[in-house]
Write a protein that holds these residues in place. Structure first.
Motif, PDB file in Angstrom:
ATOM      1  N   UNK A 207       0.851  -1.188   0.000  1.00  0.00           N
ATOM      2  CA  UNK A 207       0.000   0.000   0.000  1.00  0.00           C
ATOM      3  C   UNK A 207       0.888   1.241   0.000  1.00  0.00           C
ATOM      4  N   UNK A 208       0.317   2.351  -0.456  1.00  0.00           N
ATOM      5  CA  UNK A 208       1.089   3.588  -0.596  1.00  0.00           C
ATOM      6  C   UNK A 208       0.910   4.530   0.580  1.00  0.00           C
ATOM      7  N   UNK A 209      -0.256   4.465   1.237  1.00  0.00           N
ATOM      8  CA  UNK A 209      -0.535   5.402   2.327  1.00  0.00           C
ATOM      9  C   UNK A 209      -0.977   4.648   3.578  1.00  0.00           C
ATOM     10  N   UNK A 210      -0.682   5.200   4.768  1.00  0.00           N
ATOM     11  CA  UNK A 210      -1.079   4.534   6.008  1.00  0.00           C
ATOM     12  C   UNK A 210      -2.572   4.282   6.132  1.00  0.00           C
ATOM     13  N   UNK A 211      -3.399   5.180   5.604  1.00  0.00           N
ATOM     14  CA  UNK A 211      -4.843   4.982   5.760  1.00  0.00           C
ATOM     15  C   UNK A 211      -5.326   3.701   5.090  1.00  0.00           C
ATOM     16  N   UNK A 212      -4.611   3.232   4.075  1.00  0.00           N
ATOM     17  CA  UNK A 212      -4.997   1.976   3.426  1.00  0.00           C
ATOM     18  C   UNK A 212      -4.820   0.778   4.352  1.00  0.00           C
ATOM     19  N   UNK A 213      -3.978   0.936   5.373  1.00  0.00           N
ATOM     20  CA  UNK A 213      -3.766  -0.154   6.324  1.00  0.00           C
ATOM     21  C   UNK A 213      -5.024  -0.440   7.139  1.00  0.00           C
ATOM     22  N   UNK A 214      -5.867   0.574   7.339  1.00  0.00           N
ATOM     23  CA  UNK A 214      -7.035   0.405   8.212  1.00  0.00           C
ATOM     24  C   UNK A 214      -7.979  -0.643   7.631  1.00  0.00           C
ATOM     25  N   UNK A 215      -8.350  -0.459   6.382  1.00  0.00           N
ATOM     26  CA  UNK A 215      -9.248  -1.424   5.758  1.00  0.00           C
ATOM     27  C   UNK A 215      -8.624  -2.795   5.649  1.00  0.00           C
ATOM     28  N   UNK A 216      -7.327  -2.824   5.334  1.00  0.00           N
ATOM     29  CA  UNK A 216      -6.644  -4.112   5.204  1.00  0.00           C
ATOM     30  C   UNK A 216      -6.620  -4.852   6.538  1.00  0.00           C
ATOM     31  N   UNK A 217      -6.397  -4.104   7.618  1.00  0.00           N
ATOM     32  CA  UNK A 217      -6.310  -4.748   8.929  1.00  0.00           C
ATOM     33  C   UNK A 217      -7.649  -5.330   9.350  1.00  0.00           C
ATOM     34  N   UNK A 218      -8.718  -4.704   8.941  1.00  0.00           N
ATOM     35  CA  UNK A 218     -10.047  -5.185   9.304  1.00  0.00           C
ATOM     36  C   UNK A 218     -10.638  -6.119   8.241  1.00  0.00           C
ATOM     37  N   UNK A 219      -9.838  -6.462   7.255  1.00  0.00           N
ATOM     38  CA  UNK A 219     -10.297  -7.393   6.218  1.00  0.00           C
ATOM     39  C   UNK A 219     -10.070  -8.817   6.692  1.00  0.00           C
ATOM     40  N   UNK A 220     -10.176  -9.741   5.761  1.00  0.00           N
ATOM     41  CA  UNK A 220     -10.002 -11.145   6.119  1.00  0.00           C
ATOM     42  C   UNK A 220      -8.570 -11.623   6.035  1.00  0.00           C
ATOM     43  N   UNK A 221      -7.592 -10.711   6.116  1.00  0.00           N
ATOM     44  CA  UNK A 221      -6.196 -11.105   5.971  1.00  0.00           C
ATOM     45  C   UNK A 221      -5.783 -12.137   7.017  1.00  0.00           C
ATOM     46  N   UNK A 222      -6.257 -11.972   8.244  1.00  0.00           N
ATOM     47  CA  UNK A 222      -6.023 -12.981   9.270  1.00  0.00           C
ATOM     48  C   UNK A 222      -4.749 -12.772  10.063  1.00  0.00           C
ATOM     49  N   UNK A 223      -4.706 -13.431  11.224  1.00  0.00           N
ATOM     50  CA  UNK A 223      -3.582 -13.251  12.151  1.00  0.00           C
ATOM     51  C   UNK A 223      -2.274 -13.787  11.593  1.00  0.00           C
TER      52      UNK A 223
END
Length: 325
Positions: free
Chosen positions: A208-224
């Motif tokens: 990702x290019x910007x920190x704000x994109x981390x928010x959605x990714x963290x709450x997605x199904x990426x998993x622990x």
């Protein structure tokens, strides 16, 4: 239980009188499973000789769906017992998330189709850690995807601290370490600060290019498991002198130390502190900080595993066999 105390630490070639297709059937096949948050590691012993190992994805249903757990176990058993598991006499499975009799029975149900005639023993994965350290009493600590401590004294009194999962705890784990790094990146962005080396590493690992994109990714199904694997960015930054990365690791060491102290408060210190899990076994910086903190509290008998926890099955089975004589 069969005595496998003489099993070597490396697999022997099948076909030398142990488990090859042309050999006589083994009189006793034992499967050991270490079911972690990221992967499942299996080992097969034939008459006390380690003859095979296999790895697959996690079968811990706190981390993956029951369907995924079943698929991962099927993949592992296909590799570990290509002739089928009908001749397996015993399975010993250590897993996180085994907190009740119901948890244990559900895991047995996932294993049973692959070893239909076997006695299936399910224990918490901390028991494998202590056993892999060759100890009957003491305190086992896991610092991997999650974190937990468990101990037992000579009278069988047990105590536990942590192991509640990422929503309630897992302090000092790989997931916790990278979550703190992500939180730091977001705090700095909100404060108008430019990304530093640690921020840049976190962004790059996630594409990702910007920190704000981390928010959605963290709450997605990426998993622990996905996030825990990124903890290396924090350790890499600390090695180059990044003070705040070092601070995250220091806090992780403090949290893991507290898990040990919680158990000591209940059972005393009946033996060594044995540490396993990916973070504890493979990050020297964390090891050094934790060893120093424990020593400062008078705890010097500290062992970081240098072999896979599943090898603790050897000790558990042999010890049970001695107790039954």
């Amino acid at each position: 239980m069969p005595d496998i105390s003489s099993a070597p630490s490396t697999p022997q070639q099948a076909g030398r009188g142990q488990a090859g297709p042309s050999a006589e059937p083994a009189t006793s096949l034992v499967v050991g499973l270490d079911i972690g948050g990221s992967k499942t590691h299996g080992a097969l012993w034939a008459d006390g000789v380690l003859v095979g190992e296999a790895r697959a994805g996690s079968a811990n249903v706190q981390n993956v769906t029951p369907d995924d757990a079943a698929r991962n176990l099927a993949e592992l058993f296909r590799e570990l017992t290509p002739a089928g598991g009908a001749d397996v006499a015993q399975v010993v499975a250590g897993s996180g998330g085994v907190d009740t009799a119901g948890d244990a029975e559900r895991l047995r149900g996932l294993i049973r189709p692959h070893a239909p005639g076997a006695a299936i023993d399910v224990v918490h994965d901390t028991r494998l850690i202590l056993a892999a350290g060759g100890a009957r009493t003491g305190i086992a600590v896991i610092a991997g995807t999650g974190s937990v401590a468990w101990g037992v004294d000579g009278e069988g009194r047990e105590a536990r601290s942590g192991g509640w999962g990422y929503l309630l705890g897992d302090e000092g784990s790989g997931y916790w370490v990278v979550r703190e790094a992500v939180r730091r990146t977001l705090h700095r962005y909100d404060a108008g600060q430019q990304p530093d080396d640690l921020d840049a590493a976190v962004l790059a690992l996630n594409g990702v290019a910007t920190p704000t994109e981390l928010i959605g990714l963290f709450h997605s199904g990426a998993g622990r498991t996905y996030w825990a694997a990124q903890s290396r960015a924090v350790f890499d930054a600390a090695r180059t002198g990044h003070a705040e990365a070092g601070g995250i690791i220091e806090r992780a060491a403090g949290d893991l130390m507290q898990l040990v102290l919680d158990v000591v408060d209940v059972i005393g210190l009946p033996g060594p502190v044995v540490l396993g899990g990916g973070l504890a076994m493979h990050q020297p910086d964390l090891q050094a900080r934790l060893r120093y903190r424990l020593s400062d509290r008078g705890i010097d008998d500290v062992v970081f595993l240098d072999r896979d926890p599943v090898m603790g099955v050897q000790f558990l089975v042999a010890d049970s066999g001695r107790a039954g004589r």
